[in-house]
Design a protein around this motif. Structure first.
Motif, short mmCIF file in Angstrom:
data_model
loop_
_atom_site.label_atom_id
_atom_site.label_comp_id
_atom_site.label_asym_id
_atom_site.label_seq_id
_atom_site.Cartn_x
_atom_site.Cartn_y
_atom_site.Cartn_z
N LEU A 1 69.97 -5.59 97.68
CA LEU A 1 69.93 -7.02 97.93
C LEU A 1 69.12 -7.37 99.17
N SER B 160 83.02 -8.08 96.86
CA SER B 160 82.40 -8.38 95.57
C SER B 160 83.27 -7.82 94.44
N ARG C 54 76.14 -9.39 88.75
CA ARG C 54 74.85 -9.51 89.44
C ARG C 54 73.66 -9.18 88.53
N GLU D 243 75.47 -16.31 93.23
CA GLU D 243 74.32 -16.20 94.14
C GLU D 243 74.67 -16.59 95.57
N SER E 239 77.34 -15.75 97.10
CA SER E 239 78.13 -14.64 97.68
C SER E 239 79.36 -15.14 98.44
#
Length: 327
Positions: free
Chosen positions: A240, A150, A41, A313, A315
């Motif tokens: 985020l 993630s 990220r 991006e 996700s």
């Protein structure tokens, strides 16, 4: 060498393959012939222009690599040419060759491919420094990880389980929730349809979470405070959903909470070296034994870096995204 040049800040298309000189290792550095590089990220945020590299760091994106050492600096003692390592770099990973401080290199764990090894440094250093050095997570404590699917989240689940903690996570789909449970989470909470505060409170008989590891921020900040147990520790590593919030500080005082945050890249070399030593001593045997392993979501050739960033991006991935480098 070929490398990914960031010609300006903006969308993924601003990254282009370019050619330039190989970097030269300083006295305490090694030069690595890169076979794989992790996508993280912070790379996205740097590409967008909001996370400039610290003074002296390479302007090339990429904070973790795996490959073979091709040269060593004058004061390097542990490593030699030909050693297979993975490393936390200070930048420069999206390239055929990258330099890294010798103290931030670790041997490729037994049984792992270079792709898997490249997925280790950034996330393992980040999770270890926050959960162990900052939050002092202990066996039997309750950990809540936001963004459980993630790269950071899947690593946090496994490290926390190896420490003996109870792990709860939030994720955005049933598929992601199943993946988190398969990695060792006691309960994965679909934040689109469930209230994580209520779920964790019920599952812990009202105790709440001793440690909350958050990369979301925004409205989660106040809800984390609601959920935290007495003497709880809440750590933010990203925002985020926004960094500016209004917070009722009374529960922080009454429950004696610690609210903190951290970034890895600006930390001094001595601290990164300390994290590396801890990981090699305590987690590398777990990886070699097959008890802990990076979860690879997708791989892309170096030339397809824009696709890799678009996936990050979105996700939509579960686990780590890795670039492969052909020579």
């Amino acid at each position: 060498m070929r490398y990914i040049e960031l010609r300006e800040h903006g969308d993924p298309e601003v990254m282009q393959v370019a050619e330039g000189d190989r970097p030269e290792p300083a006295a305490d550095e090694v030069l690595i012939r890169v076979e794989a590089a992790g996508v993280n990220r912070p790379d996205i945020v740097q590409r967008q222009g909001f996370y400039p590299p610290p003074p002296g760091a390479s302007p090339i994106l990429g904070l973790e690599v795996a490959g073979e050492i091709s040269a060593v600096g004058a004061s390097v003692q542990r490593w030699k040419v030909g050693d297979r390592v993975c490393a936390l770099t200070n930048g420069g990973g999206y390239a055929e060759y990258a330099v890294a401080p010798a103290a931030q290199c670790l041997p490729v764990p037994q049984g792992l491919s270079m792709v898997e090894a490249a997925a280790l440094p950034e996330t393992f250093f980040t999770v270890w420094s926050n959960l162990v050095h900052r939050a002092h997570l202990k066996a039997g404590e309750v950990l809540l990880v936001h963004g459980g699917s993630s790269g950071i989240g899947t690593t946090a689940i496994q490290i926390a389980r190896s420490l003996g903690a109870r792990v709860f996570v939030t994720a955005g789909s049933e598929e992601k929730c199943r993946a988190c449970v398969a990695l060792g989470a006691e309960r994965a909470i679909n934040y689109r349809s469930e209230d994580f505060v209520a779920v964790v409170r019920e599952a812990t008989d009202g105790h709440g979470a001793d440690v909350i590891f958050d990369m979301v921020g925004g409205q989660y900040v106040d809800r984390n405070i609601q959920l935290a147990a007495r003497d709880g520790r809440i750590i933010n590593i990203a925002f985020l959903a926004g960094a500016k919030v209004e917070v009722n500080m009374l529960p922080v005082m009454l429950k004696r909470l610690v609210l903190t945050g951290s970034t890895l890249r600006p930390q001094p070399p001595e601290e990164k070296a300390r994290i590396a030593r801890d990981l090699e001593a305590q987690m590398w045997p777990e990886i070699a034994a097959g008890k802990v392993a990076p979860l690879i979501a997708a791989t892309f050739a170096l030339e397809a870096v824009a696709e890799a960033h678009r996936l990050m991006e979105s996700s939509e991935h579960i686990g780590k995204i890795v670039l492969t480098v052909a020579h």
